[in-house]
Scaffold this motif. Structure first.
Motif, PDB file in Angstrom:
ATOM      1  N   GLY A   1       0.783  -1.216   0.000  1.00 38.62           N
ATOM      2  CA  GLY A   1       0.000   0.000   0.000  1.00 38.62           C
ATOM      3  C   GLY A   1       0.816   1.268   0.000  1.00 38.62           C
ATOM      4  O   GLY A   1       2.019   1.258   0.231  1.00 38.62           O
ATOM      5  N   SER A   2       0.091   2.344  -0.284  1.00 43.13           N
ATOM      6  CA  SER A   2       0.722   3.652  -0.307  1.00 43.13           C
ATOM      7  C   SER A   2      -0.298   4.721   0.052  1.00 43.13           C
ATOM      8  O   SER A   2      -1.500   4.500   0.001  1.00 43.13           O
ATOM      9  N   VAL A   3       0.228   5.886   0.391  1.00 46.13           N
ATOM     10  CA  VAL A   3      -0.588   7.056   0.657  1.00 46.13           C
ATOM     11  C   VAL A   3      -0.531   7.908  -0.610  1.00 46.13           C
ATOM     12  O   VAL A   3       0.508   8.486  -0.925  1.00 46.13           O
ATOM     13  N   ALA A   4      -1.633   7.951  -1.345  1.00 42.17           N
ATOM     14  CA  ALA A   4      -1.673   8.710  -2.598  1.00 42.17           C
ATOM     15  C   ALA A   4      -1.768  10.208  -2.321  1.00 42.17           C
ATOM     16  O   ALA A   4      -1.160  11.013  -3.024  1.00 42.17           O
TER      17      ALA A   4
ATOM     18  N   LEU B   1      -5.799   6.347   0.474  1.00 43.18           N
ATOM     19  CA  LEU B   1      -4.932   5.180   0.604  1.00 43.18           C
ATOM     20  C   LEU B   1      -5.148   4.220  -0.558  1.00 43.18           C
ATOM     21  O   LEU B   1      -6.273   4.051  -1.024  1.00 43.18           O
ATOM     22  N   ARG B   2      -4.065   3.561  -0.978  1.00 43.14           N
ATOM     23  CA  ARG B   2      -4.135   2.617  -2.091  1.00 43.14           C
ATOM     24  C   ARG B   2      -3.559   1.265  -1.686  1.00 43.14           C
ATOM     25  O   ARG B   2      -2.562   1.198  -0.963  1.00 43.14           O
TER      26      ARG B   2
ATOM     27  N   GLY C   1     -11.310  -0.955   3.869  1.00 41.21           N
ATOM     28  CA  GLY C   1     -12.208  -1.913   3.245  1.00 41.21           C
ATOM     29  C   GLY C   1     -12.169  -1.963   1.732  1.00 41.21           C
ATOM     30  O   GLY C   1     -13.124  -2.415   1.110  1.00 41.21           O
ATOM     31  N   GLY C   2     -11.089  -1.481   1.119  1.00 44.53           N
ATOM     32  CA  GLY C   2     -10.999  -1.531  -0.336  1.00 44.53           C
ATOM     33  C   GLY C   2      -9.611  -1.157  -0.811  1.00 44.53           C
ATOM     34  O   GLY C   2      -8.787  -0.691  -0.031  1.00 44.53           O
ATOM     35  N   ASP C   3      -9.380  -1.348  -2.108  1.00 44.77           N
ATOM     36  CA  ASP C   3      -8.071  -1.040  -2.683  1.00 44.77           C
ATOM     37  C   ASP C   3      -7.800   0.460  -2.744  1.00 44.77           C
ATOM     38  O   ASP C   3      -6.664   0.891  -2.737  1.00 44.77           O
ATOM     39  N   ARG C   4      -8.858   1.266  -2.852  1.00 44.99           N
ATOM     40  CA  ARG C   4      -8.744   2.712  -2.719  1.00 44.99           C
ATOM     41  C   ARG C   4      -9.692   3.103  -1.598  1.00 44.99           C
ATOM     42  O   ARG C   4     -10.904   2.867  -1.687  1.00 44.99           O
ATOM     43  N   TRP C   5      -9.143   3.711  -0.546  1.00 42.23           N
ATOM     44  CA  TRP C   5      -9.956   4.025   0.626  1.00 42.23           C
ATOM     45  C   TRP C   5      -9.599   5.423   1.092  1.00 42.23           C
ATOM     46  O   TRP C   5      -8.444   5.712   1.366  1.00 42.23           O
TER      47      TRP C   5
ATOM     48  N   LEU D   1       3.905   5.819   7.594  1.00 42.03           N
ATOM     49  CA  LEU D   1       3.919   5.858   6.134  1.00 42.03           C
ATOM     50  C   LEU D   1       4.057   7.278   5.606  1.00 42.03           C
ATOM     51  O   LEU D   1       4.617   7.498   4.536  1.00 42.03           O
ATOM     52  N   GLU D   2       3.518   8.230   6.344  1.00 34.61           N
ATOM     53  CA  GLU D   2       3.478   9.626   5.887  1.00 34.61           C
ATOM     54  C   GLU D   2       3.290  10.515   7.104  1.00 34.61           C
ATOM     55  O   GLU D   2       2.637  10.130   8.076  1.00 34.61           O
ATOM     56  N   THR D   3       3.840  11.720   7.058  1.00 35.74           N
ATOM     57  CA  THR D   3       3.639  12.716   8.107  1.00 35.74           C
ATOM     58  C   THR D   3       3.391  14.059   7.454  1.00 35.74           C
ATOM     59  O   THR D   3       4.087  14.425   6.508  1.00 35.74           O
ATOM     60  N   ARG D   4       2.403  14.780   7.959  1.00 31.66           N
ATOM     61  CA  ARG D   4       2.127  16.149   7.523  1.00 31.66           C
ATOM     62  C   ARG D   4       2.041  17.013   8.779  1.00 31.66           C
ATOM     63  O   ARG D   4       1.651  16.533   9.841  1.00 31.66           O
ATOM     64  N   SER D   5       2.363  18.300   8.632  1.00 32.15           N
ATOM     65  CA  SER D   5       2.338  19.185   9.800  1.00 32.15           C
ATOM     66  C   SER D   5       1.913  20.596   9.419  1.00 32.15           C
ATOM     67  O   SER D   5       1.939  20.971   8.243  1.00 32.15           O
TER      68      SER D   5
END
Length: 148
Positions: free
Chosen positions: A39-42, A79-80, A106-110, A137-141
């Motif tokens: 998975g990844s964070v799109a 999310l992917r 609950g899915g491939d793209r959520w 996986l990812e950080t935002r601020s």
């Protein structure tokens, strides 16, 4: 003939080794997508609201305190390839955990989002970690700034 090598046998051995190396190389390429399929964070961003599962805007790196008002900040992630996983948004103020919100994917793209109500006195450096299986996986601020 006892000590002589057969040239046909040598070719066969070389072809066998070449074929074996090729098969191993192919297996490496075949198994690589399985690792990537974790998975990844799109997209990951802060917004002032969510409408029809999409952020209506993208807030900047600085949000100003509005006295007498409670500001709700949304953290949105797209999310992917994480179907069946659990992902958390970990909200932090100046590095200290303030809230953790978990989601079952609950899915491939959520698309998921969590919110934080910011009030005067909550100023400082806010961040949100997107965490899956204990890994960030990812950080935002953003900075919540009190200019009074």
């Amino acid at each position: 003939m006892g000590g002589e090598s057969n040239p046909i046998d040598s070719v066969g051995i070389i072809m066998h080794h070449t074929l074996t190396r090729s098969m191993l190389l192919c297996l490496a390429f075949i198994t690589t997508p399985a690792v990537m399929a974790e998975g990844s964070v799109a997209r990951a961003l802060f917004a002032s609201d969510i409408l029809d599962r999409e952020p209506i805007d993208e807030l900047g790196d600085v949000i100003k305190v509005e006295y007498g008002e409670i500001q709700r900040v949304y953290f949105f992630t797209d999310l992917r390839e994480m179907d069946g996983s659990q992902v958390s948004h970990v909200w932090k103020l100046n590095g200290e955990v303030e809230a953790e919100v978990s989601f079952d994917i609950g899915g491939d793209r959520w698309r998921i989002w969590s919110t934080k109500r910011l009030m005067p006195g909550f100023d400082g450096k806010w961040s949100v970690d997107v965490v899956k299986d204990g890994e960030v996986l990812e950080t935002r601020s953003f900075d919540y700034v009190d200019e009074w």
